[in-house]
Design a protein around this motif. Sequence first.
Motif, PDB file in Angstrom:
ATOM      1  N   VAL A  29      -3.744  32.669  56.728  1.00 15.09           N
ATOM      2  CA  VAL A  29      -2.277  33.047  56.689  1.00 15.09           C
ATOM      3  C   VAL A  29      -2.106  33.030  55.100  1.00 15.09           C
ATOM      4  O   VAL A  29      -1.360  33.911  54.525  1.00 15.09           O
ATOM      5  CB  VAL A  29      -1.310  32.147  57.525  1.00 15.09           C
ATOM      6  N   ALA A  30      -2.412  31.833  54.561  1.00 13.41           N
ATOM      7  CA  ALA A  30      -2.181  31.793  52.942  1.00 13.41           C
ATOM      8  C   ALA A  30      -2.496  33.154  52.253  1.00 13.41           C
ATOM      9  O   ALA A  30      -1.961  33.617  51.279  1.00 13.41           O
ATOM     10  CB  ALA A  30      -2.579  30.597  52.416  1.00 13.41           C
ATOM     11  N   THR A  31      -4.001  33.612  52.761  1.00 16.06           N
ATOM     12  CA  THR A  31      -4.513  34.670  51.846  1.00 16.06           C
ATOM     13  C   THR A  31      -3.875  35.716  52.278  1.00 16.06           C
ATOM     14  O   THR A  31      -3.672  36.829  51.149  1.00 16.06           O
ATOM     15  CB  THR A  31      -5.908  34.738  52.440  1.00 16.06           C
ATOM     16  N   VAL A  32      -3.404  36.018  53.385  1.00 16.96           N
ATOM     17  CA  VAL A  32      -2.816  37.260  53.707  1.00 16.96           C
ATOM     18  C   VAL A  32      -1.338  37.322  52.911  1.00 16.96           C
ATOM     19  O   VAL A  32      -0.922  38.304  52.459  1.00 16.96           O
ATOM     20  CB  VAL A  32      -2.644  37.583  55.236  1.00 16.96           C
ATOM     21  N   MET A  33      -0.728  36.198  52.871  1.00 20.40           N
ATOM     22  CA  MET A  33       0.502  36.145  52.344  1.00 20.40           C
ATOM     23  C   MET A  33       0.431  36.318  50.968  1.00 20.40           C
ATOM     24  O   MET A  33       1.122  37.016  50.102  1.00 20.40           O
ATOM     25  CB  MET A  33       1.239  34.702  52.289  1.00 20.40           C
ATOM     26  N   LEU A  34      -0.693  35.835  50.216  1.00 20.79           N
ATOM     27  CA  LEU A  34      -0.910  36.159  48.536  1.00 20.79           C
ATOM     28  C   LEU A  34      -1.121  37.633  48.463  1.00 20.79           C
ATOM     29  O   LEU A  34      -0.792  38.376  47.481  1.00 20.79           O
ATOM     30  CB  LEU A  34      -2.074  35.510  48.146  1.00 20.79           C
ATOM     31  N   TRP A  35      -1.873  38.480  49.277  1.00 19.90           N
ATOM     32  CA  TRP A  35      -2.194  39.951  49.483  1.00 19.90           C
ATOM     33  C   TRP A  35      -0.719  40.563  49.478  1.00 19.90           C
ATOM     34  O   TRP A  35      -0.458  41.285  48.751  1.00 19.90           O
ATOM     35  CB  TRP A  35      -3.233  40.154  50.651  1.00 19.90           C
ATOM     36  N   ASP A  39      -7.224  38.429  42.773  1.00 20.60           N
ATOM     37  CA  ASP A  39      -6.891  39.358  42.693  1.00 20.60           C
ATOM     38  C   ASP A  39      -7.283  40.097  44.065  1.00 20.60           C
ATOM     39  O   ASP A  39      -7.846  39.175  45.055  1.00 20.60           O
ATOM     40  CB  ASP A  39      -7.825  40.221  41.656  1.00 20.60           C
ATOM     41  N   ARG A  40      -7.325  41.172  44.296  1.00 19.18           N
ATOM     42  CA  ARG A  40      -7.875  41.791  45.528  1.00 19.18           C
ATOM     43  C   ARG A  40      -9.142  41.585  46.141  1.00 19.18           C
ATOM     44  O   ARG A  40      -9.181  41.312  47.276  1.00 19.18           O
ATOM     45  CB  ARG A  40      -7.484  43.508  45.685  1.00 19.18           C
ATOM     46  N   VAL A  41      -9.890  41.588  45.098  1.00 17.43           N
ATOM     47  CA  VAL A  41     -11.540  41.371  45.272  1.00 17.43           C
ATOM     48  C   VAL A  41     -11.660  39.964  45.925  1.00 17.43           C
ATOM     49  O   VAL A  41     -12.073  40.082  46.992  1.00 17.43           O
ATOM     50  CB  VAL A  41     -12.294  41.588  44.252  1.00 17.43           C
ATOM     51  N   ALA A  42     -11.049  38.984  45.472  1.00 18.93           N
ATOM     52  CA  ALA A  42     -11.053  37.512  45.867  1.00 18.93           C
ATOM     53  C   ALA A  42     -10.279  37.312  47.066  1.00 18.93           C
ATOM     54  O   ALA A  42     -11.161  36.944  48.168  1.00 18.93           O
ATOM     55  CB  ALA A  42     -10.277  36.848  44.844  1.00 18.93           C
ATOM     56  N   LEU A  43      -9.285  37.980  47.301  1.00 17.67           N
ATOM     57  CA  LEU A  43      -8.552  37.824  48.617  1.00 17.67           C
ATOM     58  C   LEU A  43      -9.517  38.692  49.813  1.00 17.67           C
ATOM     59  O   LEU A  43      -9.500  38.176  50.822  1.00 17.67           O
ATOM     60  CB  LEU A  43      -7.265  38.587  48.626  1.00 17.67           C
ATOM     61  N   PHE A  44      -9.934  39.744  49.490  1.00 17.00           N
ATOM     62  CA  PHE A  44     -10.798  40.513  50.584  1.00 17.00           C
ATOM     63  C   PHE A  44     -12.030  39.702  50.802  1.00 17.00           C
ATOM     64  O   PHE A  44     -12.432  39.537  51.820  1.00 17.00           O
ATOM     65  CB  PHE A  44     -11.212  41.775  50.073  1.00 17.00           C
ATOM     66  N   ALA A  45     -12.700  39.237  49.828  1.00 13.60           N
ATOM     67  CA  ALA A  45     -13.746  38.333  50.185  1.00 13.60           C
ATOM     68  C   ALA A  45     -13.501  36.937  50.872  1.00 13.60           C
ATOM     69  O   ALA A  45     -14.120  36.483  51.777  1.00 13.60           O
ATOM     70  CB  ALA A  45     -14.404  37.802  48.728  1.00 13.60           C
ATOM     71  N   SER A  46     -12.392  36.544  50.528  1.00 17.49           N
ATOM     72  CA  SER A  46     -11.985  35.123  51.322  1.00 17.49           C
ATOM     73  C   SER A  46     -11.590  35.512  52.466  1.00 17.49           C
ATOM     74  O   SER A  46     -11.849  34.683  53.485  1.00 17.49           O
ATOM     75  CB  SER A  46     -10.489  34.797  50.611  1.00 17.49           C
ATOM     76  N   VAL A  47     -10.889  36.424  53.045  1.00 12.09           N
ATOM     77  CA  VAL A  47     -10.656  37.052  54.489  1.00 12.09           C
ATOM     78  C   VAL A  47     -12.195  36.975  55.025  1.00 12.09           C
ATOM     79  O   VAL A  47     -12.284  36.702  56.398  1.00 12.09           O
ATOM     80  CB  VAL A  47      -9.972  38.211  54.533  1.00 12.09           C
ATOM     81  N   ALA A  82     -15.907  34.274  58.857  1.00 14.62           N
ATOM     82  CA  ALA A  82     -17.275  33.629  58.927  1.00 14.62           C
ATOM     83  C   ALA A  82     -17.293  32.327  59.402  1.00 14.62           C
ATOM     84  O   ALA A  82     -17.904  31.701  60.465  1.00 14.62           O
ATOM     85  CB  ALA A  82     -18.373  34.020  57.860  1.00 14.62           C
ATOM     86  N   VAL A  83     -16.661  31.754  58.602  1.00 15.42           N
ATOM     87  CA  VAL A  83     -16.569  30.038  58.870  1.00 15.42           C
ATOM     88  C   VAL A  83     -15.934  29.921  60.037  1.00 15.42           C
ATOM     89  O   VAL A  83     -16.164  29.167  60.839  1.00 15.42           O
ATOM     90  CB  VAL A  83     -16.167  29.289  57.761  1.00 15.42           C
TER      91      VAL A  83
END
Lengths: 546, 177
Positions: free
Chosen positions: A62-68, A84-92, A97-98
């Motif tokens: 949720v936090a990642t999506v909010m940052l995006w 940046d968008r790369v970090a957030l995309f990778a985080s999702v 995966a986890v």
Amino acid sequence: MIFADISPFTYTPGATDWLRILPELILLGTGLLTLMADLVAAPGRKGWLALVGLAGVIGALVATVMLWAGGTYGDAFYGMVNDDRVALFASVVILFAVGVGLLFSPGYVERQGIVHAGEYYTLMILAALGMMLMSSASNLMMLFVGLEILSLALYILSAIVTTRRRSQEAGMKYFILSSFASAFLLYGMALTYGATGKTSLAGIRAFVTTHAFTMGSGFGPLLVVALGLMAVGFCFKVSAIPFQAWTPDVYVGAPTSVTAFMSVGTKVAAFVGLARVFLFALSPLRPTWEPVLWVVAVLTMIGGNLLAATQRDVKRMLAYSSVANAGYMMVAVATHTQASFQGLLIYLATYAAMNLGAFGVVLALERRDGQGTTLDDFAGLGRRNPALAALMALFMFALAGTPATAGFIGKWYVFYAAMRGAHVELAIIGLLASLVGVYYYLRVVWAIYFTEPATAPLLVTADESAPVHEPIASASATATGGVALAEPATATGIAMATRVLPAERAPVHLATWLGLALAGVLTLVLGIVPMLMVDWALAAAQTLVK
Amino acid sequence: MLDLPTVAFYIIAILLVGTALAVVLSRNIVHAALFLAVFFGAAAGVYVLLNAEFIAIVQVLIYAGAVTILVLFAIMLTQNAMSRNANPFAGQWWLAAIICAALAIGIIYAVGSSKMALLSANASANMTTAGAAGGSIVRLGQLLYSPFDYSYVLPFEIASIVLLVAIVGAIVIGRED
């Protein structure tokens, strides 16, 4: 007053600094929480720790999506990490995966009798934290610290089944070989710092852009050696040939839930790290590193597919298939255009869905002694367990790259970008190599639907209590695959043996079904309506590769 | 005229060469490991003389502390350490001697002809500025927490998570069930 001239050096991070690493902070809190909660959990009943972890993963998501959605991205902590968008995309992708890995865990951990179940969940979450830090790093220091967190956690997770020698062996092998790779990477980073005087990726990029690169320039030879060392380190972490030797043994020996998670998560973190260093920071030196990665990509695609085609153990086949997939992703790195980086991100997302699913089915079929994953065990699965069989068929078709599945979308964007980016030969080699892939993926489908178990296996009711003795997979087992290991402890159990159909082995845990369903739905959704993800990947690619 | 640092250097140098030879030549392998500890400590002394206090401290902590203990544990666990001739003379000592001599000549040549060599013009200027700025430890501390350029607070703090993972891992691997 001695403090007078020291006080200006008190650094206090601001609120935005903390906000930008909010997903990582939530994950860290969850990891510590599971470590504490383990103390009050009764032994043998620790499945709910997975729920705690899952709640944290959803919170981080949720936090990642909010940052995006917030849209203002930038550096935090003075250029150490960025959101940046790369970090957030990778985080999702990593959080997916986890999350699925945690869903796979409770049933599997119980069945394998893993003693350190509490630490298992903690280490899994912290490994994901390391992956996220690595993929959001904007400084070589952070890149390395993130890599170390994820590596250390995964060494332990690989070796966590104390009753299985192959698991212990996997952990040991992974630890020794991967430590070497980390050292190579660190040495490369140190030389990069020596050559450019910067550890921040933006600073390195600025230096190599403004300074003409020649071998006589003083820093030129240093940078060439640094490039080589870092390429070795990264190629090892993504298991690209010729640094793939550890992959099959570790992936087969580790608990399958861990294999599913790490085969995806490590690839995401390492490839995004690789992209940040090579496609962003050292992008001006492209003529120097491109031929090397070209060769690695070709070797990995051809070698990975050929090696996978010779395997009869599905878990081992999937390990080699992950080597082959690293080759396709390496094509995207070697092509080095904005479109190819977009393709890399799309490939990572689609690969996560289908590969987690495939390992999930293997996990559902695996018996307590770690056997039960050969092609013979898949024979006739279509009648014994239609739902599991259908899911496995879906994941196999997706990995083979069939249209209307996620696998097709990933391959399409990577190979199309290669063609547009003046690397037609890579696209052609990739397509030919994936034809080999079609053979061994569809062989599993064939086994599921069109073969019968050769002899109805004399399975042991005493399977659960049978002592575990398996030969240590030696160097020869690497070459011959799991064939040598295909005879479990029948000798001890044969007295009590009754004809038990393999379907009655063990009921599949509800959480495992949920994880499989998630992976399956995503494999289909990303294959049929990929537009949203493609747009996101493009937005991410635009922030890194101009 | 010999000043104090020069005298100290010669003492440390003799200690270094002596203990290094003792490591190679002593017949008892535990003695060799202990000589190695002294050697590492003396090497730290060289770093102090070079104004690199931080590296000197790290040298003592990691090499004289951790590495020597690790070597001693390895010896203790793998063989009968108290036997009189636990460190037999290898048959290829002459080969080792040739390689060492070649290495020594190479290093002496490289140091003698380097632009950073002590005899060159810039070297002494570099050393005085390094000393005047308060030594390497103050500079390192400032870099860790500097609010001006970029500071390494975050990786420094996150290194503690690496340690946490390592501790949890050590317990998982080492605990008897």
